[in-house]
Design a protein around this motif. Sequence first.
Motif, PDB file in Angstrom:
ATOM      1  N   ASN A 272       1.202  -2.328  85.723  1.00 28.20           N
ATOM      2  CA  ASN A 272       0.850  -2.756  87.234  1.00 28.20           C
ATOM      3  C   ASN A 272       0.121  -4.207  87.158  1.00 28.20           C
ATOM      4  OD1 ASN A 272       0.020  -2.879  89.746  1.00 28.20           O
ATOM      5  ND2 ASN A 272      -1.972  -1.820  89.661  1.00 28.20           N
ATOM      6  N   ASP A 273       0.986  -5.101  87.357  1.00 28.97           N
ATOM      7  CA  ASP A 273       0.770  -6.600  87.636  1.00 28.97           C
ATOM      8  C   ASP A 273       0.968  -6.744  88.893  1.00 28.97           C
ATOM      9  OD1 ASP A 273       0.730  -6.736  84.669  1.00 28.97           O
ATOM     10  OD2 ASP A 273       2.839  -6.496  84.666  1.00 28.97           O
ATOM     11  N   GLN A 274      -0.191  -7.610  89.263  1.00 32.31           N
ATOM     12  CA  GLN A 274      -0.205  -8.123  90.709  1.00 32.31           C
ATOM     13  C   GLN A 274      -0.871  -9.494  90.745  1.00 32.31           C
ATOM     14  OE1 GLN A 274      -1.912  -5.377  93.731  1.00 32.31           O
ATOM     15  NE2 GLN A 274      -2.207  -3.810  92.058  1.00 32.31           N
ATOM     16  N   THR A 275      -0.214 -10.281  91.415  1.00 30.63           N
ATOM     17  CA  THR A 275      -1.000 -11.506  91.972  1.00 30.63           C
ATOM     18  C   THR A 275      -1.018 -11.738  93.428  1.00 30.63           C
ATOM     19  OG1 THR A 275       1.222 -12.605  91.950  1.00 30.63           O
ATOM     20  CG2 THR A 275       0.197 -12.736  89.786  1.00 30.63           C
ATOM     21  N   PHE A 276      -1.801 -12.333  93.642  1.00 34.53           N
ATOM     22  CA  PHE A 276      -2.290 -12.499  95.268  1.00 34.53           C
ATOM     23  C   PHE A 276      -2.810 -13.858  95.547  1.00 34.53           C
ATOM     24  CE2 PHE A 276      -5.682 -10.506  93.066  1.00 34.53           C
ATOM     25  CZ  PHE A 276      -6.858 -10.865  93.686  1.00 34.53           C
ATOM     26  N   VAL A 277      -2.674 -14.127  96.848  1.00 34.17           N
ATOM     27  CA  VAL A 277      -3.059 -15.304  97.467  1.00 34.17           C
ATOM     28  C   VAL A 277      -3.769 -14.672  98.958  1.00 34.17           C
ATOM     29  CG1 VAL A 277      -3.051 -17.594  98.695  1.00 34.17           C
ATOM     30  CG2 VAL A 277      -1.614 -16.932  96.516  1.00 34.17           C
ATOM     31  N   GLN A 278      -5.154 -14.961  99.143  1.00 35.90           N
ATOM     32  CA  GLN A 278      -5.864 -14.494 100.372  1.00 35.90           C
ATOM     33  C   GLN A 278      -6.242 -15.830 101.113  1.00 35.90           C
ATOM     34  OE1 GLN A 278      -8.124 -10.972 100.082  1.00 35.90           O
ATOM     35  NE2 GLN A 278      -7.165 -10.485  98.179  1.00 35.90           N
ATOM     36  N   GLN A 279      -6.022 -16.034 102.319  1.00 35.29           N
ATOM     37  CA  GLN A 279      -6.513 -17.195 102.824  1.00 35.29           C
ATOM     38  C   GLN A 279      -7.244 -16.614 104.194  1.00 35.29           C
ATOM     39  OE1 GLN A 279      -2.825 -19.254 103.660  1.00 35.29           O
ATOM     40  NE2 GLN A 279      -2.979 -20.326 101.608  1.00 35.29           N
TER      41      GLN A 279
ATOM     42  N   ALA B 226      -5.513 -12.405  90.039  1.00 37.95           N
ATOM     43  CA  ALA B 226      -4.214 -11.425  89.593  1.00 37.95           C
ATOM     44  C   ALA B 226      -4.994 -10.378  88.867  1.00 37.95           C
ATOM     45  CB  ALA B 226      -3.660 -12.599  88.448  1.00 37.95           C
ATOM     46  N   SER B 227      -4.354  -9.367  88.764  1.00 35.29           N
ATOM     47  CA  SER B 227      -4.802  -8.091  87.848  1.00 35.29           C
ATOM     48  C   SER B 227      -3.642  -7.522  87.287  1.00 35.29           C
ATOM     49  CB  SER B 227      -5.192  -7.104  89.045  1.00 35.29           C
ATOM     50  OG  SER B 227      -4.295  -6.402  89.729  1.00 35.29           O
ATOM     51  N   SER B 228      -3.819  -7.058  86.185  1.00 35.04           N
ATOM     52  CA  SER B 228      -2.999  -6.287  85.361  1.00 35.04           C
ATOM     53  C   SER B 228      -3.627  -5.327  84.486  1.00 35.04           C
ATOM     54  CB  SER B 228      -2.383  -7.571  84.098  1.00 35.04           C
ATOM     55  OG  SER B 228      -1.456  -6.987  83.321  1.00 35.04           O
ATOM     56  N   GLU B 229      -3.044  -3.989  84.392  1.00 36.03           N
ATOM     57  CA  GLU B 229      -3.239  -3.112  83.544  1.00 36.03           C
ATOM     58  C   GLU B 229      -2.086  -2.303  83.205  1.00 36.03           C
ATOM     59  OE1 GLU B 229      -6.076  -0.724  86.101  1.00 36.03           O
ATOM     60  OE2 GLU B 229      -4.609  -0.663  87.706  1.00 36.03           O
TER      61      GLU B 229
ATOM     62  N   PRO C 112      -4.523   2.838  90.829  1.00 41.41           N
ATOM     63  CA  PRO C 112      -4.390   1.381  90.396  1.00 41.41           C
ATOM     64  C   PRO C 112      -5.455   0.662  91.329  1.00 41.41           C
ATOM     65  CG  PRO C 112      -2.145   1.805  91.374  1.00 41.41           C
ATOM     66  CD  PRO C 112      -3.107   3.073  91.019  1.00 41.41           C
ATOM     67  N   GLY C 113      -6.024  -0.268  90.751  1.00 42.16           N
ATOM     68  CA  GLY C 113      -7.002  -1.041  91.319  1.00 42.16           C
ATOM     69  C   GLY C 113      -5.936  -2.500  91.839  1.00 42.16           C
ATOM     70  N   GLY C 114      -6.697  -3.290  92.247  1.00 43.39           N
ATOM     71  CA  GLY C 114      -5.713  -4.386  92.870  1.00 43.39           C
ATOM     72  C   GLY C 114      -6.713  -5.457  93.843  1.00 43.39           C
ATOM     73  N   PRO C 115      -6.065  -6.200  94.384  1.00 50.93           N
ATOM     74  CA  PRO C 115      -6.820  -7.244  95.270  1.00 50.93           C
ATOM     75  C   PRO C 115      -7.574  -6.752  96.336  1.00 50.93           C
ATOM     76  CG  PRO C 115      -4.263  -7.327  95.877  1.00 50.93           C
ATOM     77  CD  PRO C 115      -4.704  -6.282  94.639  1.00 50.93           C
ATOM     78  N   ASN C 116      -8.700  -7.354  96.596  1.00 52.64           N
ATOM     79  CA  ASN C 116      -9.463  -6.984  97.783  1.00 52.64           C
ATOM     80  C   ASN C 116      -9.520  -7.978  98.689  1.00 52.64           C
ATOM     81  OD1 ASN C 116     -11.499  -5.040  98.502  1.00 52.64           O
ATOM     82  ND2 ASN C 116     -12.899  -5.470  96.619  1.00 52.64           N
ATOM     83  N   VAL C 117     -10.068  -7.645 100.052  1.00 59.04           N
ATOM     84  CA  VAL C 117     -10.008  -8.563 100.981  1.00 59.04           C
ATOM     85  C   VAL C 117     -10.735  -9.964 100.555  1.00 59.04           C
ATOM     86  CG1 VAL C 117     -12.065  -7.389 102.205  1.00 59.04           C
ATOM     87  CG2 VAL C 117     -10.315  -8.791 103.374  1.00 59.04           C
TER      88      VAL C 117
END
Length: 185
Positions: free
Chosen positions: A21-28, A44-47, A76-81
């Motif tokens: 599980n690979d995630q990249t994110f941008v939160q504005q 980013a998160s990766s596991e 899986p985990g990942g981005p939060n608000v």
Amino acid sequence: ELTYYFTDRFDLTAGVRWAGNDQTFVQQTDGPLFGGVFSSVTGASSEDVVTYMVSPRFHLNEDMMVYGRFATGYRPGGPNVALPGVPPTVESDTIESWEAGFKGDFADDRLHLELAAYLNEWSDIQTNATAANGATYLVNSDSAEMRGLEFMSSYTPTDALRFGLSLSYVDAEFASPSPSIGAGD
């Protein structure tokens, strides 16, 4: 997942699963809820996770069997608000599940009975928390245990009529207080 038949009465199923599980994110964020200040958070998160299971079965005869099962799992985990004071990611949570049971048919296959006992141990549970402005986000709580019994039966006196009964008992508790959801206070 593979099943090996040691005899015609005893078999063992085992399996393994790998997940990436690979995630990249941008939160504005911008506006009055965020103090009128524009912000941009990247992350980013990766596991890599391996889960597995094993399940032995013993057939007492053609119509009855006892079984066991142990399995692991994860969410899986990942981005939060993106909020001030809120961690940018939430970690994955995991579970270990133990089960033992009986399944059988009686009275010329007109009566079917199932009984199971289980224990689930859940760690780093993803739960909701609430920020001062009312927005919700994810946090990892402590752990919990769920123990239970399940009973299911059906009786088919004719081909056109079936009666069924299901019962369950669950005892679940957090290992320590989880204030974000009001558990164990």
